[in-house]
Design an enzyme around this catalytic site. Structure first.
Site, PDB file in Angstrom:
ATOM      1  N   LYS A  73       0.842  -1.204   0.000  1.00 19.26           N
ATOM      2  CA  LYS A  73       0.000   0.000   0.000  1.00 19.26           C
ATOM      3  C   LYS A  73       0.872   1.248   0.000  1.00 19.26           C
ATOM      4  CE  LYS A  73      -4.299  -1.637   0.774  1.00 19.26           C
ATOM      5  NZ  LYS A  73      -3.853  -3.028   0.569  1.00 19.26           N
ATOM      6  N   TYR A 181      -4.550  16.888  22.895  1.00 19.84           N
ATOM      7  CA  TYR A 181      -4.074  18.252  23.138  1.00 19.84           C
ATOM      8  C   TYR A 181      -2.683  18.228  23.775  1.00 19.84           C
ATOM      9  CZ  TYR A 181      -3.674  22.968  25.007  1.00 19.84           C
ATOM     10  OH  TYR A 181      -3.215  24.220  25.299  1.00 19.84           O
ATOM     11  N   ASP A 190     -12.007  15.651  21.236  1.00 17.19           N
ATOM     12  CA  ASP A 190     -12.684  16.085  22.455  1.00 17.19           C
ATOM     13  C   ASP A 190     -11.637  16.728  23.344  1.00 17.19           C
ATOM     14  OD1 ASP A 190     -11.127  14.120  23.570  1.00 17.19           O
ATOM     15  OD2 ASP A 190     -12.762  13.017  24.487  1.00 17.19           O
TER      16      ASP A 190
END
Ligand code: DCP
Ligand code: MG
Ligand code: MN
Length: 367
Positions: A73, A181, A190
């Protein structure tokens, strides 16, 4: 999920990584062949560590974490810019439907499959005919918002808002924004907030604080919905120490200036009119004595966590979100019999040291 997720776009393999992660997501949604999801994510991680572009099967196959079919791939993507398999999957109408349904918060591959078998073909079919849980209703009502990633600057502002409110309830608490984060992502699915207080050794000591914080943030309109906690594996059971829900950043707290900032931050609305954008938020109570282990767990990513747990196991230890344990007695089928003795829970770096691995900054933990 999907997309580049914080991969610096100057990474020579950024394009290939993006396609591999999209393939991983496709298989995750399909529910079948889950190992392919893992394989593609690991391969993406391996490519991320390469300083030069990987162009051929031969260059790919020699790398750790890349098998034959993935190496093929990689060559295909490097040469043509795309993967035929991904295009095939994406153009299959049933697969598109499955993806649309699993993007409803609270809907997994099994539920999506049943709805498709029942003949539902649109979100409106679901809205009108399906039996929905509380979470699924919220997920459907806020479908677009909850499927839009949170820009880093907004995540920062959300964290600041919760931190300010938390300090008003109790000056001694400390908050850390974890998850993607903390890994430095440009955008997050989220926001995960760890909450601790000096001198605590059980989540029970923080429960009253959480109740008060949630009540305060709900009253002022910041928290907009509480989601029913979904059942987790018993090994992961956090017993009420986790609160999951939705929140909205007040208009005047959007980064940038006023309406314009809000509109850019939420990347919708051409007419720059502000509307509240619902975001997913997790509040996690962590006693100080477990902070290091919790930081590792809730910083992730999930694949990095899996390899850390595996490493602990190989060394006769056990790592979970509460701590690193030694002398864990295991019986048949590697089933643990005793919890073992706590080696370290509080200090993130010490846990790395006890496992014999060199420290990795959060932004180096993408797998
Ligand atoms: N986690 C894990 N295994 C899981 C789910 C979560 O180890 N099956 C850990 C690692 C994650 C952290 O919890 O980084 C937070 O979970 P999220 O689902 O919020 O994932 P992220 O914050 O990493 O990514 P996103 O930007 O999608 O929220
Ligand atoms: Mg997260
Ligand atoms: Mn989360």
């Amino acid at each position: 999920k999907g997309g580049l997720q914080g991969v610096a776009s100057q990474n020579p393999n950024a394009g290939t990584i993006d396609v591999l992660l999209q393939l991983a997501d496709q298989y995750a949604n399909m529910g079948s062949e889950p190992w392919r999801t893992t394989a593609y994510r690991k391969a993406a991680g391996a490519l991320k560590r390469q300083p030069v572009k990987v162009n051929t099967y031969a260059e790919a196959i020699v790398l750790d974490d890349i098998g034959e079919s993935t190496a093929q791939k990689i060559e295909e993507i490097a040469k043509t810019g795309r993967a035929r398999k991904l295009l095939d999957l994406q153009s299959d109408p049933i697969i598109q439907l499955r993806e649309a349904f699993t993007k409803i918060y609270g809907v997994g591959p099994g539920q999506a499959e049943r709805w498709i078998a029942q003949g539902y073909r649109t979100l409106d079919d679901i809205r009108e005919k399906a039996q929905l849980t509380t979470n699924q209703k919220i997920g459907l009502d806020h479908y677009d918002d909850l499927n839009t990633r949170i820009p880093r600057r907004e995540a920062e502002a959300l964290g600041a808002h919760v931190t300010r409110a938390a300090r008003e309830v109790n000056r001694d608490v400390q908050l850390v924004i974890g998850g993607s984060y903390r890994r430095g992502a440009d955008s997050s699915g989220d926001i995960d907030i760890l909450i601790t207080r000096q001198g605590t050794s059980s989540t029970g000591q923080l429960i009253d604080f959480l109740d008060e914080l949630v009540a305060k943030l709900t009253n002022e309109g910041f928290l907009t919905a509480a989601l029913a906690a979904h059942r987790r594996s018993h090994a992961d059971d956090t017993n009420g120490s986790k609160w999951q829900g939705c929140c909205v950043l007040p208009q005047d707290e959007y980064p940038g200036d006023g309406c314009e900032g809000a509109a850019t931050a939420s990347n919708n609305d051409d007419n720059h009119e502000w509307r509240p954008v619902w975001r997913r938020i997790d509040l996690l109570l962590v006693p100080e004595s477990q902070l290091g282990a919790a930081l590792i767990y809730f910083t992730g990513n999930d694949i990095f966590n899996r390899s850390m747990r595996l490493l602990a196991q190989k060394k006769g230890m056990r790592l979970n979100q509460r701590g690193l344990y030694k002398d864990v007695l295991r019986g048949r089928g590697n089933v643990k019999i005793t919890e073992g003795e706590l080696v370290e829970g509080e200090d993130e770096r010490k846990i790395f040291r006890h496992l014999g691995v060199h420290w990795r900054e959060p932004h180096e933990r993408w797998c």
